[in-house]
Design an enzyme around this catalytic site. Structure first.
Site, PDB file in Angstrom:
ATOM      1  N   LYS A  57       0.845  -1.184   0.000  1.00  0.00           N
ATOM      2  CA  LYS A  57       0.000   0.000   0.000  1.00  0.00           C
ATOM      3  C   LYS A  57       0.886   1.241   0.000  1.00  0.00           C
ATOM      4  O   LYS A  57       1.807   1.369   0.803  1.00  0.00           O
ATOM      5  CB  LYS A  57      -0.909  -0.002   1.229  1.00  0.00           C
ATOM      6  CG  LYS A  57      -2.078   0.965   1.143  1.00  0.00           C
ATOM      7  CD  LYS A  57      -3.094   0.673   2.232  1.00  0.00           C
ATOM      8  CE  LYS A  57      -4.354   1.503   2.044  1.00  0.00           C
ATOM      9  NZ  LYS A  57      -5.406   1.160   3.009  1.00  0.00           N
ATOM     10  N   ARG A 116     -25.187  -1.033   7.495  1.00  0.00           N
ATOM     11  CA  ARG A 116     -24.758  -2.421   7.373  1.00  0.00           C
ATOM     12  C   ARG A 116     -25.059  -3.226   8.632  1.00  0.00           C
ATOM     13  O   ARG A 116     -25.131  -4.448   8.593  1.00  0.00           O
ATOM     14  CB  ARG A 116     -23.257  -2.467   7.075  1.00  0.00           C
ATOM     15  CG  ARG A 116     -22.828  -1.566   5.937  1.00  0.00           C
ATOM     16  CD  ARG A 116     -21.384  -1.772   5.571  1.00  0.00           C
ATOM     17  NE  ARG A 116     -21.224  -2.968   4.779  1.00  0.00           N
ATOM     18  CZ  ARG A 116     -20.064  -3.402   4.298  1.00  0.00           C
ATOM     19  NH1 ARG A 116     -18.957  -2.731   4.555  1.00  0.00           N
ATOM     20  NH2 ARG A 116     -20.001  -4.495   3.581  1.00  0.00           N
ATOM     21  N   GLU A 141     -19.304  -4.640  10.516  1.00  0.00           N
ATOM     22  CA  GLU A 141     -20.214  -3.836  11.310  1.00  0.00           C
ATOM     23  C   GLU A 141     -21.306  -4.667  11.981  1.00  0.00           C
ATOM     24  O   GLU A 141     -21.721  -4.364  13.113  1.00  0.00           O
ATOM     25  CB  GLU A 141     -20.862  -2.756  10.429  1.00  0.00           C
ATOM     26  CG  GLU A 141     -19.911  -1.644  10.001  1.00  0.00           C
ATOM     27  CD  GLU A 141     -19.091  -1.988   8.772  1.00  0.00           C
ATOM     28  OE1 GLU A 141     -18.287  -1.146   8.343  1.00  0.00           O
ATOM     29  OE2 GLU A 141     -19.261  -3.112   8.234  1.00  0.00           O
TER      30      GLU A 141
END
Length: 626
Positions: free
Chosen positions: A282, A395, A367
């Site tokens: 990343k 969610r 979540e």
């Protein structure tokens, strides 16, 4: 430049392999320059440059379908599919979306900005393709990464893909990170190298890095250790996915053009579902992003390219105000546990995690699990506080409704980025939380209008019973003094800021400031309106409701969906109090039922009539037409 010659994937396929490293460098430079100017997702896109090139050289989009999970890693894909010249308009009103967009290009299939969903899309599309004549079937490729495999929905899809043997090619973009360093890096060794001493040394270093990171739930915790072991051993991952009926290939160096193309070409020829495990870094190629361990360059505002830091100092944000308060509360109360879904930095929990690591729980991008786990913690005597962006709360709504609400467990929901958020577009506006929380009968729903009230209401929330929500917007915090207030309100009581006989305005949260300005504008036209700071939508303050019931016109203003939102709830309470046929008319101002595209929040709010001028115009029209 090589990049200037790329107008479509066909141009990419025509390149000589020796030109690919040059193209990769040019893509990275273009992304850094654009994101530095307008903001956006930087680190994830720098990490998938070679992968995106390889995908478009091996597959033929849009005939082959490329599904991005999450969509914020699709910048390179956009530049390779004819949108390079528009890239300077990224996330600007009328410009390119920060996510894939069907309206922009036939190469974009799903705007998938909420993680862990692309494999389910892939399953559904592949199931539809299987019903077609073999000559008409399209290849389905799903790029999964950036923490998506910490979400349970991804495993449900993997299970079904393996069971039905659908020909989906899954590219696992493994950079070891989602928003924060929640799991360890995957091993670069194949199973026959697991016993290599160099491998064991490398693993020991990873353990030491994880132990130093300022997040809760370190490697000593058995659940995190199990998760780390699962995702840091390629053999374990191979065994897991192949047990589900998905073939495993890899790991593959995600920055090696030749090996990537070879692996993808091989996988393309295989039958049934195949997972190609790709290791990427990343932030690759830009040191500030490579070393960004929190989140700063994951989703960033404009910044200085030389340092990777914001080019100008920023005012104090609502998130910072929340962070200071929750840190103070957590350090005073050992029963308070802050829960995050892979976003401890973004939601302001890192300071608490640094001081009380056992009081911050990062569950990954999960979540649903976060909410039900919080219900369990509350039942066991803890006081859990879930810090989540408003858009992601949807969610976990079923769990909030039935696991928290039905059982009347004391769980506090802190909704960051509530209301119109701007640059990230339709999927990120936090416009549902009021309407959703008001569907949970036992929930207390709080909406502070200033920084001091955010602190005060959080202090109240930890001592209440049952579900509680506190919402605050994206951007700069508002001081009480700037609203003409001398400090926070009292308990859950509403407060009348301005007297007036012509109408009664009930302002919810961040709309108090514009409502007060609107009252001043109306005064210039001889109209005198009262303004209340609602503070607590449910249970609504009795004195406020009584004043509203006696007014000739009631106006509710909120930064959220108007249908089923705070205005609807308050209007119902006024009718109950005054009686049917006796209650005054109610003008409800808020966000309409539509998907709002990206633009600056102030521009969107003005277009919706939720700024001072719009509120004043709406009230004046009703009063003058009456």
């Amino acid at each position: 430049m090589v990049l200037e010659r790329i107008e479509s994937p066909a141009d990419l396929k025509a390149l000589d392999p020796t030109e690919l490293p040059v193209l990769a460098d040019e893509l990275r430079a273009a992304i850094i320059a654009s994101v530095a100017r307008v903001g956006g997702h930087l680190g994830s896109n720098l990490g998938v440059v070679e992968l995106s090139i390889a995908l478009h050289r091996v597959f033929t989009s849009p005939q082959d379908l490329l599904l991005w999970d999450t969509g914020h890693q699709a910048y390179v894909h956009k530049m390779l599919t004819g949108r390079r010249a528009m890239f300077d308009t990224l996330r600007q009103a009328g410009g390119l979306s920060g996510y894939p967009s069907r309206a922009e290009s036939e190469h974009d299939v799903i705007e998938n900005s909420h993680a862990s969903t692309a494999l389910s899309w892939a399953f559904g599309i592949a199931r539809g393709e299987a019903a077609k004549d073999p000559s008409d079937r399209r290849q389905v490729v799903s790029v999964v990464g950036d923490g998506a495999l910490t979400g349970g929905m991804a495993y449900e899809a993997l299970n079904n893909l393996g069971h039905h043997r659908l020909p989906v090619l899954i590219v696992l973009n493994d950079n070891g990170r989602s928003y924060a360093e929640t799991v360890g890096r995957l091993s670069e060794r194949m199973s026959d190298l697991r016993t290599d001493p160099r491998y064991r040394t490398w693993r020991a270093r990873i353990d030491r890095v994880l132990a130093r990171l300022p997040l809760a739930e370190r490697a000593a915790d058995a659940s995190l250790e199990a998760l780390k072991q699962f995702v840091s051993d390629a053999p374990a991952l191979q065994s897991f996915v192949e047990a589900l009926g998905v073939r495993y290939l890899g790991p593959v160096d995600g920055h090696d053009h030749e090996r990537l193309e070879h692996a993808l070409t091989h996988a393309k020829r295989l039958e049934g579902p195949v997972l190609v495990h790709v290791l990427t870094e990343k932030g690759k190629g830009y040191t500030p992003a490579e070393t960004d361990l929190e989140k700063h360059l994951h989703d960033t505002s404009a910044f200085d390219v030389a340092t990777g830091r914001s080019a100008s100092s920023k005012p104090r944000s609502w998130t910072q105000a929340f962070s200071d308060t929750v840190t103070d509360i957590g350090c005073r109360r050992r029963d308070v546990v802050a829960v995050t879904a892979a976003m401890p930095g973004s939601t302001g929990l890192l300071p608490l995690a640094a001081r009380r690591p056992d009081q911050v729980l990062d569950v990954g991008i999960a979540e649903q699990h976060a909410v039900t786990a919080a219900a369990g913690m509350a039942h066991a005597g803890l006081t859990p506080l879930i810090a989540v962006y408003s858009t992601f709360f949807a969610r976990g709504f079923d769990q909030a409704n039935l696991d928290v609400g039905l059982h009347d467990e004391h769980v506090i929901f802190s909704f960051d980025r509530a209301g119109i958020t701007g640059d990230d577009g339709a999927s990120h506006h936090g416009v549902l939380d009021l309407a959703l929380m008001l569907r949970i009968p036992t929930a207390t729903v709080l909406a502070p209008s200033c920084e001091e009230d955010l602190t005060a209401l959080l202090e109240v929330a930890v001592d209440l019973d049952g579900p509680v929500s506190v919402r605050f917007p994206k951007g700069d915090a508002v001081a009480a003094a700037s609203l003409g207030l001398d400090g926070p309100g009292d308990g859950l009581a509403a407060r009348r800021i301005r007297e007036g006989a012509d109408a009664c305005v009930l302002a919810v949260g961040d709309r108090l400031g514009p409502a007060l300005e609107a009252a001043d504008l109306l005064g210039e036209h001889g109209l005198d309106v009262a303004v209340w700071d609602v503070r607590c939508v449910r249970p609504a303050d009795g004195a406020m409701l009584a004043a509203a019931a006696a007014a000739p016109l009631v106006v509710t203003v909120e930064n959220g969906y108007v249908a089923g939102g705070a205005g609807s709830h308050l209007a119902d309470r006024i009718v109950e109090l005054a009686g049917v046929g006796q209650a005054p008319p109610v003008l409800r101002l808020g966000v309409p039922d539509t998907y709002l595209q990206h633009a600056k929040p102030a521009q969107i709010l003005a277009e919706l009539g939720l700024d001072a001028a719009g509120i004043a115009a709406g009230i004046r029209k009703v009063l003058t037409d009456a």
